[in-house]
Design an enzyme around this catalytic site. Structure first.
Site, short mmCIF file in Angstrom:
data_model
loop_
_atom_site.label_atom_id
_atom_site.label_comp_id
_atom_site.label_asym_id
_atom_site.label_seq_id
_atom_site.Cartn_x
_atom_site.Cartn_y
_atom_site.Cartn_z
CG ASP A 186 39.06 44.94 45.25
OD1 ASP A 186 40.15 44.35 45.08
OD2 ASP A 186 37.96 44.37 45.14
CG ASP A 265 36.48 39.81 46.66
OD1 ASP A 265 36.73 40.95 47.05
OD2 ASP A 265 37.08 39.27 45.71
#
EC number: 3.4.23.-
Length: 372
Positions: A186, A265
């Site tokens: 990420d 997420d």
């Protein structure tokens, strides 16, 4: 003082709704995964058993995710209609999976008879299940026609819940390996991809709209009502909320008009929550009821992981507001969820058991590697 006033934006309807929705979906995904695993175990039905990740699979997820990102970054316009069609099929299945327990609950509460309707793919379908499947398909059709953000969120939530139920982590060791790899993944794609690819790959992919195959077919056949079908679609790989949630923002005008959070997420932290929720249940053997989770909550790791997720999400949004730039949410979510679980399990001397996972004594369970 100026910083404080800036952070007050998080109390606005859009960010507040996003936070509440994400926390609720993450917990609901973990709770559904627990119940699904127990249902499969109770019925001895392993035909739909979930996949339990091993170390090599956990390491491959960031690699495959990176390849998928690059594919969509360079070839999105070429494959977007195919992705939309695949997503529509997956959404029908996920929505059906999510809503099935509620249909069963309503049938039980109302005392309805529910005879078997037919058999399909070695599965028996009842009348209520058939109606639910039609309703799910109609919901996806409505999304394909309108592209409304509420329907997009509904489908995204269902995909998240189905994913967490069917892809499991066996122990904290594999979980930590996966989360750390995705933590690096990420950060790289949000902060450093522009240096290598000339653009922020993660942001570019997240904000792209897919071509609508329904519009393409309707246009080629000159069907009436073409103007009612949206030409572009936001794929349900994220949840989105208009920044001016109560101000009548027209959906789909511009990606910048929306706050968004990727399904990953929510789904990735939810996999950790599902793992600790199963561990909590195995240790206490409480009745699987959502309200019973309040009892003896000081002895449950879920009550460290879930607030940690909320804190990490708020921190990610706050960083985005203060820096006016996209933030890798897992940069904040991984430490805030994994950290408290590992620390508290170490204090309680449960870390060794969590780290290696439960020993499977039942040979049938062992052969199928069923973990919740």
């Amino acid at each position: 003082m100026e910083t404080l006033w800036t952070l007050l934006y998080l109390l606005e309807p859009a960010p507040a709704t996003l936070i509440v929705t994400a926390v609720t979906v993450t917990f609901a995904s973990a709770f559904r995964a627990l119940n699904y695993g127990k249902e499969m175990e109770r019925n001895r039905d392993f035909s739909e058993a979930s996949i339990t990740l091993d170390s090599s699979q956990a390491l491959m997820i960031p690699v495959m995710s990176s390849c998928s990102l690059l594919l969509m970054f360079y070839l999105f316009s070429s494959v977007s209609q195919l992705l939309t069609a695949f997503t529509a099929i997956a959404s029908v299945s996920s929505l059906f999976y999510w809503l099935s327990p509620y249909a069963v609950y309503m049938k039980t509460q109302l005392g309805l008879s529910d005879p078997f309707l037919s058999r399909c793919c070695s599965k028996s379908f009842t009348r209520i299940q058939g109606l639910l499947l039609v309703a799910c398909a109609m919901t996806v059709v409505a999304w394909l026609i309108s592209g409304h953000w509420v329907l997009n969120n509904l489908l995204g939530i269902s995909i998240c819940i189905a994913f967490v139920s069917h892809v499991r982590l066996p122990n904290i060791k594999i979980c930590a390996m996966l989360l750390v790899c995705l933590f690096v993944y990420d950060i790289f794609w949000v902060f450093f991809s522009e240096r290598f690819f000339g653009a922020n790959v993660m942001v570019a992919v997240a904000t792209q709209q897919a071509s609508n195959p329904v519009h393409t077919v309707a246009n080629s056949l000159n069907l009436p009502g073409l103007q009612l079908i949206t030409k572009k679609l936001e794929l349900p790989v994220k949840i989105v909320f208009p920044r001016n949630l109560l101000g009548g923002v027209v959906p789909g005008v511009s990606a910048s008009d929306f706050m968004m959070l990727g399904l990953g997420d929510m789904a990735i932290p939810a996999m950790l929550l599902a793992l600790v929720l199963c561990f909590d249940h195995r240790k206490t053997r409480d009745v699987v009821n959502i309200f019973d989770l309040k009892s003896s909550k000081g002895h449950k790791y879920i009550w460290y992981a879930l607030p940690g997720y909320a804190i990490g999400l708020v921190a990610a949004l706050a960083a985005g507001v203060l820096t006016h730039s996209p933030q890798p949410a897992l940069l904040y979510l991984v430490p805030s969820t994994l950290g408290p679980v590992i620390f508290m399990s170490w204090r309680r001397k449960d870390l060794a058991e969590l780290w290696e996972g439960p020993a499977l004594s039942n040979p049938i369970e062992k052969s199928h590697e069923i973990e919740i």
